[in-house]
Design a protein around this motif. Structure first.
Motif, PDB file in Angstrom:
ATOM      1  N   LYS A  33       0.816  -1.225   0.000  1.00 21.81           N
ATOM      2  CA  LYS A  33       0.000   0.000   0.000  1.00 21.81           C
ATOM      3  C   LYS A  33       0.849   1.274   0.000  1.00 21.81           C
ATOM      4  O   LYS A  33       0.355   2.336  -0.328  1.00 21.81           O
ATOM      5  CB  LYS A  33      -0.971  -0.005   1.180  1.00 21.81           C
ATOM      6  N   ASN A  34       2.121   1.165   0.356  1.00 20.63           N
ATOM      7  CA  ASN A  34       2.999   2.337   0.401  1.00 20.63           C
ATOM      8  C   ASN A  34       3.964   2.415  -0.775  1.00 20.63           C
ATOM      9  O   ASN A  34       4.859   3.252  -0.778  1.00 20.63           O
ATOM     10  CB  ASN A  34       3.808   2.355   1.700  1.00 20.63           C
ATOM     11  N   LEU A  35       3.797   1.568  -1.767  1.00 20.46           N
ATOM     12  CA  LEU A  35       4.719   1.551  -2.902  1.00 20.46           C
ATOM     13  C   LEU A  35       4.121   2.239  -4.117  1.00 20.46           C
ATOM     14  O   LEU A  35       2.921   2.172  -4.353  1.00 20.46           O
ATOM     15  CB  LEU A  35       5.081   0.110  -3.275  1.00 20.46           C
ATOM     16  N   CYS A  36       4.984   2.871  -4.866  1.00 23.47           N
ATOM     17  CA  CYS A  36       4.597   3.482  -6.137  1.00 23.47           C
ATOM     18  C   CYS A  36       5.653   3.094  -7.167  1.00 23.47           C
ATOM     19  O   CYS A  36       6.794   3.529  -7.080  1.00 23.47           O
ATOM     20  CB  CYS A  36       4.514   5.002  -6.008  1.00 23.47           C
ATOM     21  N   THR A  50      11.247   2.975 -11.718  1.00 24.14           N
ATOM     22  CA  THR A  50      11.691   3.341 -10.387  1.00 24.14           C
ATOM     23  C   THR A  50      10.670   2.871  -9.360  1.00 24.14           C
ATOM     24  O   THR A  50       9.474   2.852  -9.636  1.00 24.14           O
ATOM     25  CB  THR A  50      11.891   4.873 -10.280  1.00 24.14           C
ATOM     26  N   PHE A  51      11.158   2.461  -8.208  1.00 23.72           N
ATOM     27  CA  PHE A  51      10.203   2.170  -7.145  1.00 23.72           C
ATOM     28  C   PHE A  51      10.396   3.198  -6.054  1.00 23.72           C
ATOM     29  O   PHE A  51      11.493   3.640  -5.744  1.00 23.72           O
ATOM     30  CB  PHE A  51      10.280   0.717  -6.669  1.00 23.72           C
ATOM     31  N   ASN A  52       9.266   3.613  -5.496  1.00 25.23           N
ATOM     32  CA  ASN A  52       9.224   4.717  -4.552  1.00 25.23           C
ATOM     33  C   ASN A  52       8.326   4.341  -3.384  1.00 25.23           C
ATOM     34  O   ASN A  52       7.501   3.435  -3.485  1.00 25.23           O
ATOM     35  CB  ASN A  52       8.652   5.957  -5.249  1.00 25.23           C
ATOM     36  N   VAL A  53       8.481   5.069  -2.305  1.00 30.03           N
ATOM     37  CA  VAL A  53       7.662   4.857  -1.120  1.00 30.03           C
ATOM     38  C   VAL A  53       6.804   6.095  -0.910  1.00 30.03           C
ATOM     39  O   VAL A  53       7.287   7.225  -1.008  1.00 30.03           O
ATOM     40  CB  VAL A  53       8.550   4.602   0.119  1.00 30.03           C
ATOM     41  N   VAL A  54       5.515   5.870  -0.624  1.00 28.82           N
ATOM     42  CA  VAL A  54       4.591   6.965  -0.359  1.00 28.82           C
ATOM     43  C   VAL A  54       4.021   6.744   1.029  1.00 28.82           C
ATOM     44  O   VAL A  54       3.510   5.670   1.340  1.00 28.82           O
ATOM     45  CB  VAL A  54       3.445   6.994  -1.404  1.00 28.82           C
ATOM     46  N   ALA A  56       1.838   9.069   4.091  1.00 26.24           N
ATOM     47  CA  ALA A  56       1.158  10.311   4.472  1.00 26.24           C
ATOM     48  C   ALA A  56       1.162  11.239   3.263  1.00 26.24           C
ATOM     49  O   ALA A  56       0.666  10.869   2.220  1.00 26.24           O
ATOM     50  CB  ALA A  56       1.796  10.924   5.712  1.00 26.24           C
ATOM     51  N   ASP A  57       1.741  12.404   3.396  1.00 32.47           N
ATOM     52  CA  ASP A  57       1.745  13.357   2.278  1.00 32.47           C
ATOM     53  C   ASP A  57       3.112  13.454   1.611  1.00 32.47           C
ATOM     54  O   ASP A  57       3.430  14.435   0.972  1.00 32.47           O
ATOM     55  CB  ASP A  57       1.305  14.732   2.773  1.00 32.47           C
ATOM     56  N   ARG A  58       3.922  12.397   1.740  1.00 31.25           N
ATOM     57  CA  ARG A  58       5.291  12.429   1.220  1.00 31.25           C
ATOM     58  C   ARG A  58       5.560  11.307   0.221  1.00 31.25           C
ATOM     59  O   ARG A  58       5.064  10.202   0.368  1.00 31.25           O
ATOM     60  CB  ARG A  58       6.304  12.332   2.358  1.00 31.25           C
ATOM     61  N   PHE A  59       6.382  11.647  -0.756  1.00 30.81           N
ATOM     62  CA  PHE A  59       6.810  10.718  -1.799  1.00 30.81           C
ATOM     63  C   PHE A  59       8.323  10.621  -1.693  1.00 30.81           C
ATOM     64  O   PHE A  59       9.020  11.623  -1.776  1.00 30.81           O
ATOM     65  CB  PHE A  59       6.413  11.291  -3.163  1.00 30.81           C
ATOM     66  N   ARG A  62      13.400   6.356  -4.620  1.00 32.57           N
ATOM     67  CA  ARG A  62      14.436   5.458  -4.142  1.00 32.57           C
ATOM     68  C   ARG A  62      15.271   4.845  -5.249  1.00 32.57           C
ATOM     69  O   ARG A  62      16.304   5.335  -5.570  1.00 32.57           O
ATOM     70  CB  ARG A  62      13.841   4.368  -3.253  1.00 32.57           C
ATOM     71  N   TYR A  63      14.861   3.765  -5.834  1.00 40.49           N
ATOM     72  CA  TYR A  63      15.749   3.031  -6.727  1.00 40.49           C
ATOM     73  C   TYR A  63      15.246   3.025  -8.159  1.00 40.49           C
ATOM     74  O   TYR A  63      14.060   2.959  -8.414  1.00 40.49           O
ATOM     75  CB  TYR A  63      15.939   1.604  -6.219  1.00 40.49           C
ATOM     76  N   TRP A  64      16.178   3.036  -9.082  1.00 36.91           N
ATOM     77  CA  TRP A  64      15.879   3.159 -10.495  1.00 36.91           C
ATOM     78  C   TRP A  64      16.742   2.184 -11.281  1.00 36.91           C
ATOM     79  O   TRP A  64      17.839   1.817 -10.862  1.00 36.91           O
ATOM     80  CB  TRP A  64      16.171   4.602 -10.929  1.00 36.91           C
TER      81      TRP A  64
END
Length: 133
Positions: A33-36, A50-54, A56-59, A62-64
């Protein structure tokens, strides 16, 4: 995503493979649920992204990685599409990740102090860091 992440590690002499395939499987199971994921694809096949973490209101970028070179793909996936995602989802902060260089400043990312948690398994080095910090 593991194989995409690994392409960057394999291409760079300074790369260090400290995340393994099991880590990515656990992310998918326990943290989904926290991955983008922002993916580049051609003819239905993902070849980069790229994978990212989301949270609250922050993005948090991370890795590419990518299996094939496409000019400006890094900027498209890691910055432009990521910014677009943040705007569309009402996120207040985009932290583009580690590393630096003029390319981040040119895209409006000024350095800021961030809180971080690290573990040092070497007791001597850990003690030296503790005294310094």
């Amino acid at each position: 995503m593991y194989k995409i992440y690994k392409t960057t590690i394999d291409k760079n002499p300074y790369g260090r493979l400290y995340l393994n395939e099991q880590f990515f499987l656990r992310l998918n199971n326990d943290f989904k649920k926290n991955l983008c994921f922002i993916c580049a694809e051609k003819e239905g096949k993902i070849f980069g992204g790229t994978f990212n973490v989301v949270k609250a209101d922050r993005f948090y970028g991370r890795y590419w990685g990518t299996h094939k070179f496409v000019k400006n793909l890094h900027f498209e996936a890691c910055y432009y599409k990521s910014i677009e995602y943040c705007i569309e989802n009402g996120l207040q902060v985009m932290e583009p990740g580690a590393g630096g260089g003029d390319f981040k400043f040119l895209r409006g990312f000024d350095p800021v102090v961030v809180n971080s948690v690290h573990f040092c398994s070497n007791r001597g080095l850990g003690a030296a860091i503790e005294r310094f910090v």
